[in-house]
Design an enzyme around this catalytic site. Structure first.
Site, PDB file in Angstrom:
ATOM      1  N   SER A  22       0.853  -1.188   0.000  1.00  0.00           N
ATOM      2  CA  SER A  22       0.000   0.000   0.000  1.00  0.00           C
ATOM      3  C   SER A  22       0.889   1.239   0.000  1.00  0.00           C
ATOM      4  O   SER A  22       2.115   1.137   0.017  1.00  0.00           O
ATOM      5  CB  SER A  22      -0.926  -0.024   1.213  1.00  0.00           C
ATOM      6  OG  SER A  22      -0.154  -0.093   2.379  1.00  0.00           O
ATOM      7  N   LEU A  37       1.468   3.405  -2.345  1.00  0.00           N
ATOM      8  CA  LEU A  37       2.233   3.705  -3.563  1.00  0.00           C
ATOM      9  C   LEU A  37       1.728   4.982  -4.232  1.00  0.00           C
ATOM     10  O   LEU A  37       2.283   5.428  -5.225  1.00  0.00           O
ATOM     11  CB  LEU A  37       2.146   2.534  -4.560  1.00  0.00           C
ATOM     12  CG  LEU A  37       2.893   1.268  -4.161  1.00  0.00           C
ATOM     13  CD1 LEU A  37       2.711   0.191  -5.239  1.00  0.00           C
ATOM     14  CD2 LEU A  37       4.380   1.550  -3.964  1.00  0.00           C
ATOM     15  N   GLY A  43      -4.011   7.234  -5.177  1.00  0.00           N
ATOM     16  CA  GLY A  43      -4.893   8.401  -5.233  1.00  0.00           C
ATOM     17  C   GLY A  43      -4.285   9.498  -6.099  1.00  0.00           C
ATOM     18  O   GLY A  43      -4.948  10.069  -6.973  1.00  0.00           O
ATOM     19  N   ASP A  62      -6.327  -8.530  -0.781  1.00  0.00           N
ATOM     20  CA  ASP A  62      -7.041  -8.301   0.484  1.00  0.00           C
ATOM     21  C   ASP A  62      -8.414  -8.971   0.392  1.00  0.00           C
ATOM     22  O   ASP A  62      -9.103  -8.828  -0.629  1.00  0.00           O
ATOM     23  CB  ASP A  62      -7.316  -6.798   0.716  1.00  0.00           C
ATOM     24  CG  ASP A  62      -6.053  -5.966   0.806  1.00  0.00           C
ATOM     25  OD1 ASP A  62      -4.973  -6.568   0.987  1.00  0.00           O
ATOM     26  OD2 ASP A  62      -6.146  -4.728   0.680  1.00  0.00           O
ATOM     27  N   THR A  65      11.351  -7.450 -10.842  1.00  0.00           N
ATOM     28  CA  THR A  65      10.033  -7.407 -11.487  1.00  0.00           C
ATOM     29  C   THR A  65       9.062  -8.456 -10.927  1.00  0.00           C
ATOM     30  O   THR A  65       7.878  -8.420 -11.221  1.00  0.00           O
ATOM     31  CB  THR A  65      10.150  -7.651 -13.011  1.00  0.00           C
ATOM     32  OG1 THR A  65      10.624  -8.983 -13.212  1.00  0.00           O
ATOM     33  CG2 THR A  65      11.096  -6.674 -13.670  1.00  0.00           C
ATOM     34  N   CYS A  90     -11.544  26.258  12.390  1.00  0.00           N
ATOM     35  CA  CYS A  90     -12.560  25.480  13.085  1.00  0.00           C
ATOM     36  C   CYS A  90     -12.240  25.421  14.591  1.00  0.00           C
ATOM     37  O   CYS A  90     -12.447  26.410  15.282  1.00  0.00           O
ATOM     38  CB  CYS A  90     -12.692  24.108  12.439  1.00  0.00           C
ATOM     39  SG  CYS A  90     -14.311  23.382  12.736  1.00  0.00           S
ATOM     40  N   PHE A  91     -11.684  24.324  15.083  1.00  0.00           N
ATOM     41  CA  PHE A  91     -11.297  24.242  16.483  1.00  0.00           C
ATOM     42  C   PHE A  91     -10.343  25.396  16.823  1.00  0.00           C
ATOM     43  O   PHE A  91     -10.403  25.975  17.906  1.00  0.00           O
ATOM     44  CB  PHE A  91     -10.598  22.898  16.723  1.00  0.00           C
ATOM     45  CG  PHE A  91     -10.548  22.450  18.151  1.00  0.00           C
ATOM     46  CD1 PHE A  91     -11.709  22.141  18.830  1.00  0.00           C
ATOM     47  CD2 PHE A  91      -9.334  22.307  18.811  1.00  0.00           C
ATOM     48  CE1 PHE A  91     -11.667  21.700  20.145  1.00  0.00           C
ATOM     49  CE2 PHE A  91      -9.286  21.865  20.124  1.00  0.00           C
ATOM     50  CZ  PHE A  91     -10.459  21.560  20.795  1.00  0.00           C
ATOM     51  N   HIS A 115     -13.613  25.101   6.921  1.00  0.00           N
ATOM     52  CA  HIS A 115     -12.321  24.534   6.507  1.00  0.00           C
ATOM     53  C   HIS A 115     -11.933  25.018   5.108  1.00  0.00           C
ATOM     54  O   HIS A 115     -12.180  24.325   4.121  1.00  0.00           O
ATOM     55  CB  HIS A 115     -12.397  23.003   6.515  1.00  0.00           C
ATOM     56  CG  HIS A 115     -12.470  22.427   7.883  1.00  0.00           C
ATOM     57  ND1 HIS A 115     -11.343  22.154   8.630  1.00  0.00           N
ATOM     58  CD2 HIS A 115     -13.519  22.093   8.651  1.00  0.00           C
ATOM     59  CE1 HIS A 115     -11.704  21.668   9.805  1.00  0.00           C
ATOM     60  NE2 HIS A 115     -13.021  21.617   9.856  1.00  0.00           N
ATOM     61  N   GLU A 170      -9.147  25.067   3.736  1.00  0.00           N
ATOM     62  CA  GLU A 170      -8.103  24.257   3.095  1.00  0.00           C
ATOM     63  C   GLU A 170      -8.680  23.241   2.103  1.00  0.00           C
ATOM     64  O   GLU A 170      -8.000  22.788   1.196  1.00  0.00           O
ATOM     65  CB  GLU A 170      -7.245  23.539   4.156  1.00  0.00           C
ATOM     66  CG  GLU A 170      -7.912  22.398   4.927  1.00  0.00           C
ATOM     67  CD  GLU A 170      -8.709  22.843   6.154  1.00  0.00           C
ATOM     68  OE1 GLU A 170      -9.147  24.008   6.181  1.00  0.00           O
ATOM     69  OE2 GLU A 170      -8.896  22.015   7.067  1.00  0.00           O
TER      70      GLU A 170
HETATM   71  N1  GLN Z   1     -14.413  19.822  17.874  1.00  0.00           N
HETATM   72  C1  GLN Z   1     -14.961  20.998  17.322  1.00  0.00           C
HETATM   73  C2  GLN Z   1     -16.433  20.836  16.972  1.00  0.00           C
HETATM   74  O1  GLN Z   1     -16.901  19.736  16.839  1.00  0.00           O
HETATM   75  C3  GLN Z   1     -14.178  21.462  16.088  1.00  0.00           C
HETATM   76  C4  GLN Z   1     -14.264  20.533  14.953  1.00  0.00           C
HETATM   77  C5  GLN Z   1     -13.224  20.792  13.904  1.00  0.00           C
HETATM   78  O2  GLN Z   1     -12.241  21.479  14.162  1.00  0.00           O
HETATM   79  N2  GLN Z   1     -13.398  20.245  12.722  1.00  0.00           N
HETATM   80  O3  GLN Z   1     -17.122  21.813  16.812  1.00  0.00           O
END
Ligand code: GLN
Length: 546
Positions: free
Chosen positions: A13, A15, A18, A146, A187, A383-384, A518, A520
């Site tokens: 796995s 490699l 994705g 698998d 190979t 987020c958090f 998020h 990102e």
């Molecule tokens: N734990 C926090 C919540 O559930 C933040 C979640 C997160 O950062 N994705 O709201």
């Protein structure tokens, strides 16, 4: 006519199946075709949402609110095609659908079996919810051999038969290892893996061979001969210095040309009709940056990079936008509960506290936010990381020492509290503390309204309504909004109904932004997310001060 390309893996796995799938998607797209990428995951969880990042890496969230495999992040970053719920399925989801149908009596008294009922459900998934794309690339998780993968392989074998060879292609990714004591590339593992696939009834049409050095022509011939694959379709996938080089490297090895050849789509004059300039530009910027910034990422799963895959990528994209290399300094937040944060943070040009769950390490993240606010170091809370920054501000600026989140247990001043009700379009979603954990967070894209004249409005190019992806159960409590705003922490993004805080910022600070979503997840190498572009720009300015 939609054609299906199935990508399986063998030998070991990790490699990069994705990435390989994403890169092939990007190449076909560069040739003008419309693509969609999908992933079949052979584990029993219904989705990866309840799995620890240590088990599974990051959970990638789609606009339509699905918690999916991180490979969907690669697909979206490489092709720009937004992933959907219908692009990822697990054994758990397939079985729970089949069993629900059985309970409803849909099978009319029949015996429910892996073949045909489970395999039919898998086939149905592969071919549904499409928009007449030219190619669907479908990656099968795990490695050939698998036990868990068998129903998926059987399903794609059947599809190969039903749709016909002219509409299906089987690509098998393997490893050709170099054995130093023999001084040779071997190979045999590839031969065994192709045979294992053949045992299940799938003849690979193309082999993608990962290797750390050139595979000599005679070794490629041998692989082709033993695996019953044309020599030209034994493609070497050499290690590269940056992942953005992968599409270019694959094209140079003739991968896309051979794929089109298989489908009879290659006219001689078409051979080089693709434009990879955007990939070349990204690679150039990565290889020849004009400077470097160091970003401290204060989190919990810092020794497993897959846990923050999209985040690391988005920071790199911010670097690409600013022509700098972004050095990531991963710091386990718990360390600040024992040791002086200054020692770890004083040399960095920016601090980022990413998404996270649970109380372990939370105090350390709060300290990181405090350090950034007090020392005027660029701070990005995601987020958090936003929630911890608001707790920090409430404790320090409003003198409420026991401000906390109800995620950590009952508390008098829950500045962050459980979200039990919110609206999505015209519907109201309701949750309770005792409900299921799986799939019940506030998930997917939600709109957010920005305050005119705020820093974030400027960052987003003066757009006043944006849409970003969410994944959280708790929410900043707007009861403290007015007091916090008076002390300098502005709530510059709110849900359109004005109830849920989405963005906070400190105008009197070089760069201090916390977002409940998020960002990102939506950043691309050739289209860096504005928040990451701006954060890295602030870090560049900071590095000039030090
Ligand atoms: N734990 C926090 C919540 O559930 C933040 C979640 C997160 O950062 N994705 O709201």
């Amino acid at each position: 006519m939609t054609r299906f390309i199935f990508i399986t893996g063998g030998v070991v796995s990790s490699l990069g199946k994705g990435l390989s799938s994403a890169a092939l998607g990007a190449l076909l797209q560069a040739r003008g075709y419309r693509v969609r990428l999908r992933k079949l995951d052979p584990y029993l969880n219904v989705d990866p949402g309840t799995m620890s990042p240590y088990q599974h890496g990051e959970v990638y969230v789609t606009d339509d609110g699905a918690e999916t495999d991180l490979d969907l992040g690669h697909y979206e970053r490489y092709t720009g095609v937004p992933a959907r719920r219908s692009d990822n399925v697990t054994t758990g989801r397939i079985y729970s659908n089949v069993i629900a149908k059985e309970r409803r009596g849909d099978y009319l008294g029949g015996t429910v079996q892996v073949i045909p009922h489970v395999t039919d459900a898998i086939k149905e998934f592969v071919v549904s919810d499409l928009d007449d794309e030219d190619f669907v690339l479908c990656e099968i998780g795990g490695t050939v051999g698998d036990i868990e993968g068998l129903p998926f392989l059987e399903a794609i074998r059947q599809l190969g038969n039903e749709l016909g060879r002219e509409r299906t292609l089987f690509v098998h990714l393997t490893l050709v290892p170099y054995i130093p004591s023999a001084g040779e590339l071997k190979t045999k593992p590839t031969q065994h893996s192709a045979k294992e696939l053949l045992n299940i009834g799938i003849q690979a049409d193309m082999l993608l061979c990962r290797c750390d050095r050139e595979i000599p022509a005679d070794a490629r011939r041998k692989i082709g001969l033993f695996c019953n694959v044309r020599e030209k379709r034994v493609i070497q996938a050499l290690d590269v210095d940056t992942i953005y080089q992968v599409p270019i490297a694959y094209h140079e090895q003739g991968f896309d040309t051979e794929v089109l050849g298989h489908f009879g789509l290659l006219e001689e004059e078409d051979k080089d009709s693709l434009d990879l300039s955007r990939w070349r530009d990204v690679v150039h910027r990565v290889r020849e940056p004009e400077g470097e910034v160091t970003i401290a990422i204060v989190g919990k799963y810092t020794n497993l990079l897959d846990a923050y895959k999209s985040l690391a990528e988005a920071l790199n994209h911010g670097g690409i936008a600013n022509n700098v290399r972004v050095k990531l300094n991963w710091i386990e937040s718990e360390i600040f509960e024992r040791e002086d944060a200054n020692y770890y943070l004083e040399d960095c040009d920016g601090i980022l506290v990413p998404g996270g769950f649970g109380s372990r390490g939370a105090e350390g993240k709060i300290m990181a936010a405090r350090f950034a606010r007090e020392h005027k170091v660029p701070y990005f809370g995601i987020c958090f990381g936003m929630q911890m920054a608001v707790i920090e501000a409430t404790r320090s600026l409003l003198d409420i020492a026991d401000a906390s989140s109800s995620e950590f247990g009952p508390c008098e001043h829950s500045v962050v509290g459980l979200l039990t009700e919110w609206s999505r379009g015209n519907t109201v979603e309701r949750r309770s503390a005792s409900g299921d954990l799986g799939g019940t967070m506030r998930l997917g894209a939600y709109p957010c309204v920005l305050t005119p004249g705020s820093r974030v409005a400027e960052i987003y190019g003066d757009r006043l309504e944006i849409g970003e992806r969410h994944r959280h159960r708790y929410e900043v409590n707007s009861a403290y909004k007015e007091q916090l705003e008076q002390r300098g922490l502005k709530f510059s993004g709110m849900s359109p109904d004005g109830i849920l805080p989405e963005i906070v910022e400190i105008p009197d600070h070089p760069w201090f932004v916390g977002v409940q979503f998020h960002p990102e997840l939506k950043s691309k190498p050739f289209d860096p997310h504005p928040l990451f572009r701006s954060f890295i720009e602030a870090a560049v300015n900071q590095s000039r001060l030090v």
